[in-house]
Design a protein around this motif. Sequence first.
Motif, short mmCIF file in Angstrom:
data_model
loop_
_atom_site.label_atom_id
_atom_site.label_comp_id
_atom_site.label_asym_id
_atom_site.label_seq_id
_atom_site.Cartn_x
_atom_site.Cartn_y
_atom_site.Cartn_z
N SER A 1 0.97 -1.16 0.22
CA SER A 1 0.14 -0.09 0.00
C SER A 1 0.74 1.36 0.10
O SER A 1 1.99 1.19 0.36
N ALA A 2 0.32 2.18 -0.64
CA ALA A 2 1.07 3.49 -0.95
C ALA A 2 1.02 4.33 0.69
O ALA A 2 0.36 5.06 0.79
N ASP A 3 2.35 4.11 1.23
CA ASP A 3 2.30 4.70 2.66
C ASP A 3 3.80 5.73 2.77
O ASP A 3 4.59 5.42 1.88
N GLU A 4 3.77 6.73 3.41
CA GLU A 4 4.72 7.87 3.02
C GLU A 4 5.93 7.15 3.34
O GLU A 4 7.19 7.46 2.64
N ALA A 5 6.14 6.38 4.19
CA ALA A 5 7.46 5.91 4.86
C ALA A 5 8.19 4.91 3.66
O ALA A 5 9.34 4.85 3.44
N ASN A 6 7.30 4.03 2.97
CA ASN A 6 7.84 3.02 2.19
C ASN A 6 7.53 3.17 0.71
O ASN A 6 8.13 2.49 -0.28
N TRP A 7 6.80 4.27 0.02
CA TRP A 7 6.33 4.48 -0.99
C TRP A 7 7.66 4.94 -2.06
O TRP A 7 8.46 5.67 -1.67
N GLU A 8 7.48 4.06 -3.36
CA GLU A 8 8.60 4.60 -4.19
C GLU A 8 7.85 4.99 -5.52
O GLU A 8 6.90 4.33 -5.91
N ARG A 9 8.23 6.29 -5.70
CA ARG A 9 7.40 6.96 -7.00
C ARG A 9 7.76 6.05 -8.22
O ARG A 9 8.97 5.79 -8.52
N PRO A 10 6.88 5.70 -9.01
CA PRO A 10 7.16 4.83 -10.18
C PRO A 10 7.97 5.76 -11.27
O PRO A 10 8.03 7.13 -11.23
N GLY A 11 8.87 5.10 -12.03
CA GLY A 11 9.83 5.90 -13.01
C GLY A 11 8.85 6.45 -13.90
O GLY A 11 7.77 6.21 -14.10
N PRO A 12 9.73 7.58 -14.51
CA PRO A 12 8.97 8.42 -15.72
C PRO A 12 8.54 7.46 -16.72
O PRO A 12 9.15 6.30 -17.26
N SER A 13 7.50 7.65 -17.58
CA SER A 13 6.92 7.28 -18.73
C SER A 13 7.98 7.73 -19.99
O SER A 13 8.47 8.46 -19.96
N GLY A 14 7.52 6.87 -20.97
CA GLY A 14 8.05 7.32 -22.28
C GLY A 14 7.72 8.76 -22.77
O GLY A 14 8.76 9.53 -23.13
N ILE A 15 6.42 9.01 -22.54
CA ILE A 15 6.03 10.35 -23.05
C ILE A 15 6.76 11.38 -22.11
O ILE A 15 7.12 12.37 -22.70
N GLU A 16 6.75 11.24 -20.74
CA GLU A 16 7.47 12.24 -19.92
C GLU A 16 8.96 12.15 -20.07
O GLU A 16 9.38 13.45 -20.37
N LEU A 17 9.57 11.20 -20.87
CA LEU A 17 11.26 11.37 -21.16
C LEU A 17 11.19 12.29 -22.44
O LEU A 17 12.21 12.94 -22.57
N ARG A 18 10.35 11.87 -23.10
CA ARG A 18 10.15 12.81 -24.67
C ARG A 18 10.05 14.09 -24.17
O ARG A 18 10.55 15.03 -24.84
N ARG A 19 9.03 14.49 -23.37
CA ARG A 19 8.94 15.64 -22.90
C ARG A 19 9.96 16.65 -22.22
O ARG A 19 10.36 17.69 -22.52
N ASP A 20 10.92 15.76 -21.50
CA ASP A 20 11.94 16.37 -20.99
C ASP A 20 12.98 16.54 -22.09
O ASP A 20 13.63 17.67 -21.96
N ALA A 21 13.19 15.84 -23.23
CA ALA A 21 14.18 16.10 -24.03
C ALA A 21 13.63 17.16 -25.04
O ALA A 21 14.30 18.12 -25.28
N VAL A 22 12.32 17.29 -25.06
CA VAL A 22 11.91 18.61 -26.03
C VAL A 22 12.17 19.82 -25.23
O VAL A 22 12.53 20.96 -25.68
#
Length: 442
Positions: A4-25
Amino acid sequence: MATSADEANWERPGPSGIELRRDAVGVVVFLFISALAMELSRGFGALNEDDHPVWLQHLVLALMISPLVLRRKYPVAVMLLMSAAFIGLGLWIPVLSLQMSFQVAYFASLYSAVAWARNRRVLWLGTTVVVLAMTLWLILGLTVANTYDEMIARATEELDGAWSLLEPLASVAIYYFIINFAYFGGAILAGLTSWRKALQRTQLAEQAEQIRHQAAELARRAVVDERLRIARELHDVVAHHIAVVGVHAGAARRVLNKKPEAAIEPLRVIESTSRQAVTDMRNLLGVLRTETAVIAVDQQDGEAVRGPEPGLDDIEALVEENRSLGLSVNLNRVEEQPGDLEKVPAPLALSVYRTAQESLTNVRRHSTSGTAKMTLRTGGSAGQRWVELETLDDGRPRPGAVGGSGYGLQGIRERVALHRGTAEIGPRADAGWRVRARFLIN
């Protein structure tokens, strides 16, 4: 990662392909704007103190900005790399470190690290190292590089005895502390805000998925409960009538050859009972289809009409029917207050009627007793009203009788549980059998 998503143990999922392309642009656009801004600043003398070639200045600025392409995929590594670049490139070409795009790029690396780092321990360790390194760099820049002496001399010359809040030494120290606190604190605070928003989105998605699963489970349980209710109704409706048909069919068979006229009455009972079984079956199917009324079949012309489910008033007719089958039934009504039985809700009255029907059928089929005592009573305790049906017989198990499936007694228990009541079913201490079902009135 925790389930379950709790602040102590949660890990944010990595960026999607769309987000990586947005960063490049975004980095390409930022490089273009930064180059334009630097050339505009050259027009009012912001770069006059630097004698490096123009292409080298643009290259250094691009080296500072380019790592942002991977700011979400490798956030901590990018922060450390850009921290080193900020110090190294700033010492090499100091005027470039004063460019707004140069500082914004570093701010973005700090923000991205806090917002996207999966391993929070590594993040805070890296952030601590960066803050200490920047503090040391600032101290060295103001002392070893003689920057502080130049600032003090310029300030003393310009002030020339004018009033100031603090001495130059204190003013410089506090000023740069506030600037860097706002710079690093703002980046960290913005990153934490983004990280917590992502956590909240994940929690909301998990809650929505959990609600969906719970809704599916409730729907599945509703289907199972409905199937059990249908099975219970079918048993109560069919078993009673089939038992009557079986008894009279046996009686007709025994007298058919010797006294054909004596078989007429059992056959008549079989006919009427069969019709009643069909009627009750159609009633049940009508309830399942409409949920508001029961379809009863007119025994005269077979046309479908609407009629109510059996209730407490029909128990007397049920008793008379069993008396006609040879079972002497004594029915007593005991009300704590006059009119209590009339106030019993229809669904509860149906459950009491079915309990009476199953109890009398069991006496006829499985007991040697020719009599049964049935008591219908009401009462209350602790502010809770109840209606109770008790059926007693003094017989023993019928020799040679085939044991039932047990679904009838199970149906009684289920009906009682449905109305939050209690059931006592079993042999009596001396002889006979007891079925006592108490239903709570809502």
